[in-house]
Structures are given as C-alpha cells and as structure tokens.
Design a protein around this motif. Structure first.
Motif, PDB file in Angstrom:
ATOM      1  N   SER A  28       0.853  -1.196   0.000  1.00 16.55           N
ATOM      2  CA  SER A  28       0.000   0.000   0.000  1.00 16.55           C
ATOM      3  C   SER A  28       0.887   1.244   0.000  1.00 16.55           C
ATOM      4  O   SER A  28       1.928   1.278   0.661  1.00 16.55           O
ATOM      5  N   SER A  50       4.247   1.011   1.802  1.00 24.49           N
ATOM      6  CA  SER A  50       4.103   0.331   3.079  1.00 24.49           C
ATOM      7  C   SER A  50       3.696  -1.110   2.845  1.00 24.49           C
ATOM      8  O   SER A  50       2.990  -1.430   1.877  1.00 24.49           O
ATOM      9  N   ILE A  52       1.551  -3.872   4.793  1.00 26.80           N
ATOM     10  CA  ILE A  52       0.569  -3.982   5.869  1.00 26.80           C
ATOM     11  C   ILE A  52       0.408  -5.458   6.237  1.00 26.80           C
ATOM     12  O   ILE A  52       0.041  -6.283   5.393  1.00 26.80           O
ATOM     13  N   LYS A  54      -1.139  -8.687   8.385  1.00 27.44           N
ATOM     14  CA  LYS A  54      -2.306  -9.225   9.075  1.00 27.44           C
ATOM     15  C   LYS A  54      -1.957 -10.623   9.555  1.00 27.44           C
ATOM     16  O   LYS A  54      -1.630 -11.516   8.764  1.00 27.44           O
ATOM     17  N   ASP A 147      -0.970  -7.167  14.027  1.00 27.63           N
ATOM     18  CA  ASP A 147      -1.588  -6.478  12.899  1.00 27.63           C
ATOM     19  C   ASP A 147      -1.132  -5.021  12.835  1.00 27.63           C
ATOM     20  O   ASP A 147      -1.082  -4.325  13.856  1.00 27.63           O
ATOM     21  N   GLY A 148      -0.835  -4.564  11.633  1.00 25.48           N
ATOM     22  CA  GLY A 148      -0.426  -3.168  11.452  1.00 25.48           C
ATOM     23  C   GLY A 148       0.569  -3.038  10.314  1.00 25.48           C
ATOM     24  O   GLY A 148       0.713  -3.936   9.470  1.00 25.48           O
ATOM     25  N   THR A 149       1.273  -1.915  10.259  1.00 24.49           N
ATOM     26  CA  THR A 149       2.279  -1.665   9.229  1.00 24.49           C
ATOM     27  C   THR A 149       3.577  -2.344   9.617  1.00 24.49           C
ATOM     28  O   THR A 149       4.185  -2.003  10.644  1.00 24.49           O
ATOM     29  N   ASN A 152       7.879   0.568   6.229  1.00 22.20           N
ATOM     30  CA  ASN A 152       7.779   1.545   5.145  1.00 22.20           C
ATOM     31  C   ASN A 152       9.094   1.521   4.385  1.00 22.20           C
ATOM     32  O   ASN A 152      10.157   1.750   4.989  1.00 22.20           O
TER      33      ASN A 152
END
Length: 564
Positions: A28, A50, A52, A54, A147-149, A152
């Motif tokens: 993303s 990024s 992401i 899960k 869960d999250g980024t 980057n």
C-alpha cells in the motif's frame, strides 16, 4: 549474482509450510501521489510504500524475506523503517542485497496472491542495459508481529531526463518466517495489486507544458483535442484532450529532441452543430460590410475586419481573399439555409485550422495571405520541458465567439482595434419574453426588445419546442427593409433578420421586431408545454460587433386555460 538468485529460488521450493489461514502482507498504496512530506512528487523527492501485515492464528511471524523490482535509473531504494506491527521494545534489523540489471520474467504463475506459488515459479532475466534492478530485503523483528504496518520502504525519485517512461515498483514475493532465519516458513497471502505507481506531478516529467486556448463557446462533446504525429515517420504518438482551462502536459508519450506535426480536431459529426453556433449574423455582417466598403483597387479598409486571423476566418472558400463567394456562403450558413462545408463521408475527425498562438495573434490584414498550411502546427521537443501555446479557428467564425480569442497587444498598431473581438464596453440589448395562457388552438409569441441606444444591423434567435404538441406556422417581422430568415426543422427554429444594405439600423425601446405564430396539435385549452430559448442567439451592429443579448427568461411556458 545469477547463482545466488537461483539458489534462493531452489530454497523456497523445499521449505515446509502449514495449511489453513495464512498471514497476509499487503502492498500500500498502489498509486503514490505524494512524497513523504505530503507534497506533489518531483524528481529528487523521497516516496515510500508500506507493507501492511495481518496475522494468522497459530502462525506467528517475526521476519520476512522480500523481493522488489524497480527502475534503477529512475527510482532507487534508500531506507526501510519498521512500523507499528513490530511490538514496542522489540529489536529490529534489515539487510538489502541489490542486483542491478536483473528483472523478473513475469508470468501468470509468479504473479499470484500466493507467495509460495510466486517463489516456486521465479524466473529472472539480466541485461546490463535493462535499467531495472532487484532488491532482496531481509527484515527481522525479535518479537512476533501484530496487525499493522510491518515497514515503510523508501525510494528516491532520481533526476532523469524529461519525458522518461516510468514503470511501477513491483512487489514480487514475501516469505514469512517464525523465529530466526531457518525457522518455520509460512505461506503468505499477497493481495493484489502487487505494484505501486509513482505518480509524479505531470510537470515534473513533462516534455511539453501546453495550452490550447479554448473558447467557452465550445462545450461538452464539441471541445477540440490535439494529435501529435512524428514528423519523420508519420506515426501517431499522442492524443490529448486538454483540461477545462485548456492546459495539457505530455511526457513519456513523446520522445525528446523529436519533430512533431500537431493537429487540432473535433468529431466530424459535431461539425454541423459547431458551425450553427459559431457563425451568426454578426459574422455575416462583418464580412458583408467589409466587402461592400472595399476600395476601388480591391483592397479593404480594415474597418470591420482588422486582423489577419479575421480575414482567414472570413475566407471560407479558401482562395486567400475576401470575395462575394465568402459573403454569400456566410449568409447561407448564418440563416441556416446551407453550410459552408461538410466533412468527407466516412471521416470521423475534422481538423480545424490551428496555429502557434504567437502566429495567430500577429497575422496582419496582408500577411495572412501567405499562409500555405493552416492545419498543421510544427513543434520540436528538447531534453527539457518546453512551453507550447496553440490557437484554433473555426472557419467563418470571424468574431471568434467559438474559436480561440486573439490576444490584443495595444503597442502594435494592427492590434489596436477591438473589431470582431468580444467587447464588454458595447451595450447589450434587452429581450423580453412572456409565458402564455392558451385559450385557443393558435397562439403568438412576441419578441420584445430594447436596444439601449445600440444600432442593430443583425439579430437572430433560436427556439426549441415539442413538435408533438405544437406546430410552427409563420413569422411576422416589423423591420420591412431588412432580410428576414427562418429555418424550422424537427422542433428547432432559427430566425432573425439582417439589414439589407447595412444602412438602416434598428434602434429604440418597446420594439417588437418578431412575432412567431404557432398552433397546437391538441386542444389548446389542455396543453402543458414550453418553448426553450437556446444560447444560439446574436445581435450585431453594422461592423459585425457582437452587442450581447440579455434575456429575461430562457423558457416560455405554454399553459392551457383548463390547467388552471
């Protein structure tokens, strides 16, 4: 390096995995529109994508082995910053191995949403001149991800020549591991799309920062577009529809240091409507007055048509002079009796006369005759962005109501007049139209005007009505020395009048130059309809100056008495 990439491919084939729900690592955004500071992207800026994460129950992940591809001449990885998928207090590290010249041979088998499938079907190519590169990234956390980024990844947009053909950043695979390298390998879902386009602001990569000087008169499907053709090969290179303000930008569509022929065209089936709107009584009046007042030696006084582009517009028979044939054709077009030209049968596009704006503005009443090709604009790109301003002309549109407006330059004598250019200093005429209550099957619509001191030599209107409900019968005109015209077809009636010799102006207030007589096709007492007044109207003085028309309404309601 070829051996190393091959080894990694083999490695992924033999690792084990469990089944069921799998962790997910999604790229993303898929279009990067801003740099890391939130501004428009320019060359030299830093952008980021990024990943992401899960999580999947029972399949903890601490590290990823990633594969990215990019254009090494235009976009290069400069950093990786871990995100909030890494628990607070966890230790992180990453390594990046750079493979210049390598690229993935993309196939349906290695561009799926399954990292395992992608990894097992890798096939790389290499060329020292490919302009592409692979980044293999090993990114590790000391604690299980949440869960999250995950991270980057930052790239620098390099300084490359204008018009560079950019490609996306590609996310090829993501191998997930628990614990240290060599721990349990988990299948990873990679939701599509798995690429990110770096959306530089158009001017940042432009070869052409252009402008087509559009007229507000041409709207909707009538707006012209530009076509760029390679001058050497005659190959079409770009077609562009300008923005509403006329601006356009071309970069990778064209080649640097290349000559192009530019054409401005409209859809052929729009030509009749364009001519009907663009050529009105003021255009005819300007041409007729200039023609009739010519000197005995055949030269013109330039009192009604002052610029070269005005004469070119008037020369609808294209013989490089203003003559009786032009005036006759313009009259027939203005009154709706005939058209000055029709596109060739089967032709889908019609090229309009077009010029560099500097040429369009500077043509004099004599230099216009030397033009040999009014349909082609010649332009050459360079290695940097170049400005390009183009004007277009609709044949017969002498006052440029629907063509590009000619820029006035008061320091140049031939530009000092506003003849045939919209002039807000001239008075407007007021037109008053009233709703009607019908008590019979026939009714009359009076057109009432106040010229506000102006001397009229031409006047035209266009009404649209429902031909299934009413029928046009006749027109009555209160200007006996003028030529009256009326053209009625399929519920559209164009009517008006012009001063026969341009010597008997029409002026005053509380005037009713026209009365239109209609009959109803049903009981008039029961009718409920309306007549619309279109924007295809005009008022002109004896020099062809448009005076402007102010309507009190654009709709005449027809209401039968029984509807009250």
């Amino acid at each position: 390096m070829k051996k190393l990439l091959f080894f990694v491919t083999l490695f992924t084939i033999f690792v084990t995995s469990s089944y069921g729900q799998n962790p997910e690592l999604r790229l993303s955004p898929n279009v990067i529109n801003t740099n890391i500071n939130g501004g428009a992207i320019k060359k030299g800026d830093t952008v980021q994508v990024s990943l992401i994460y899960k999580a999947a129950v029972g399949k903890p992940v601490r590290s990823f082995y990633l594969d990215f591809q990019h254009q090494m001449s235009a976009i290069n990885m400069i950093d990786l910053i871990f995100g909030n998928a890494v628990p607070q207090g966890a230790q992180t590290s990453f390594q990046n191995q750079y493979y210049p010249g390598y690229f993935l041979n993309r196939t349906p088998q290695n561009t799926t949403e399954s990292s395992r499938t992608n990894s097992n079907n890798l096939s790389y190519g290499y060329s020292a001149t490919s302009g592409r590169a692979i980044n293999r990234i090993w990114a590790v956390s000391s604690a299980d991800l949440v869960d999250g980024t995950f991270c980057n990844i930052r790239f620098r947009v390099e300084q490359v020549a204008a018009g560079f053909a950019y490609d996306s950043i590609y996310y090829n695979f993501a191998q997930a591991f628990s614990g240290n390298y060599g721990g349990t390998y988990h299948e990873t879902r990679m939701p599509k799309p798995n690429s990110a386009w770096v959306g530089l602001t158009p001017v940042a990569n432009a070869l052409v920062n252009g402008e087509l000087k559009l007229s507000t008169g041409l709207t909707g499907g009538h707006q012209p577009r530009l076509v760029f053709v390679d001058s050497a090969t005659n190959i079409l290179r770009a077609t562009v529809t300008p923005a509403a303000n006329g601006s356009f930008t071309l970069g990778s569509e064209l080649l640097p240091n290349t000559a192009y022929k530019i054409y401005v065209n409209v859809a052929s089936d729009s030509v009749p409507a364009i001519l009907n709107r663009a050529i009105t009584v003021s255009d005819y009046t300007a041409a007729a007055s200039e023609f009739m007042k010519q000197n005995l030696d055949g030269t013109f006084t330039n009192s009604n048509i002052a610029s070269g582009i005005g004469y070119l517009a008037a020369d609808v028979n294209n013989n490089r002079t203003l003559d009786g044939g032009d005036v006759t054709a313009l009259f027939a077009q203005a009154v709706g009796a005939d058209t000055i030209f029709t596109p060739v049968a089967g032709q889908t596009l019609y090229n309009l006369p077009a010029f560099l704006s500097a040429t369009y503005d500077s043509l004099s009443s004599t230099s216009w005759k030397a033009i040999t090709d009014e349909y082609t604009v010649n332009f050459r790109t360079s290695g940097v962005a170049k400005p390009l301003s183009i004007c277009y002309l609709i044949p017969g549109d002498i006052n440029r109501s629907h063509s590009s407006v000619r820029t006035q330059a008061q320091t140049i004598t031939t530009f000092s007049t506003f003849v045939n250019t919209p002039n807000n200093n001239l008075p407007n005429i007021n037109v008053s139209l009233n709703n009607l209550t019908l008590t019979s099957d026939q009714f009359t619509i009076p057109v009432n005007i106040n010229t506000n001191g102006a001397n009229l030599s031409g006047l035209q209107f266009e009404f649209v009505y429902d031909p299934t409900k009413v029928k046009f019968e006749s027109i009555k005109c209160d200007i006996p020395t003028w030529i009256v015209f009326v053209n009625n077809h399929n519920g559209r009636i164009k009517f008006g009048a012009v001063d026969r010799e341009l010597k008997t102006p029409y002026t005053g207030k509380d005037l009713t130059p026209f009365k239109l007589v209609f009959s109803t096709l049903q009981n008039g007492l029961d009718i409920n309809s309306a007549i619309k007044i279109t924007s295809n109207l005009d008022a002109s003085d004896n020099k062809g100056n448009q005076l402007g028309v102010k309507l009190n309404t654009t709709t005449i309601k027809l209401t039968g008495y029984n509807n009250f």
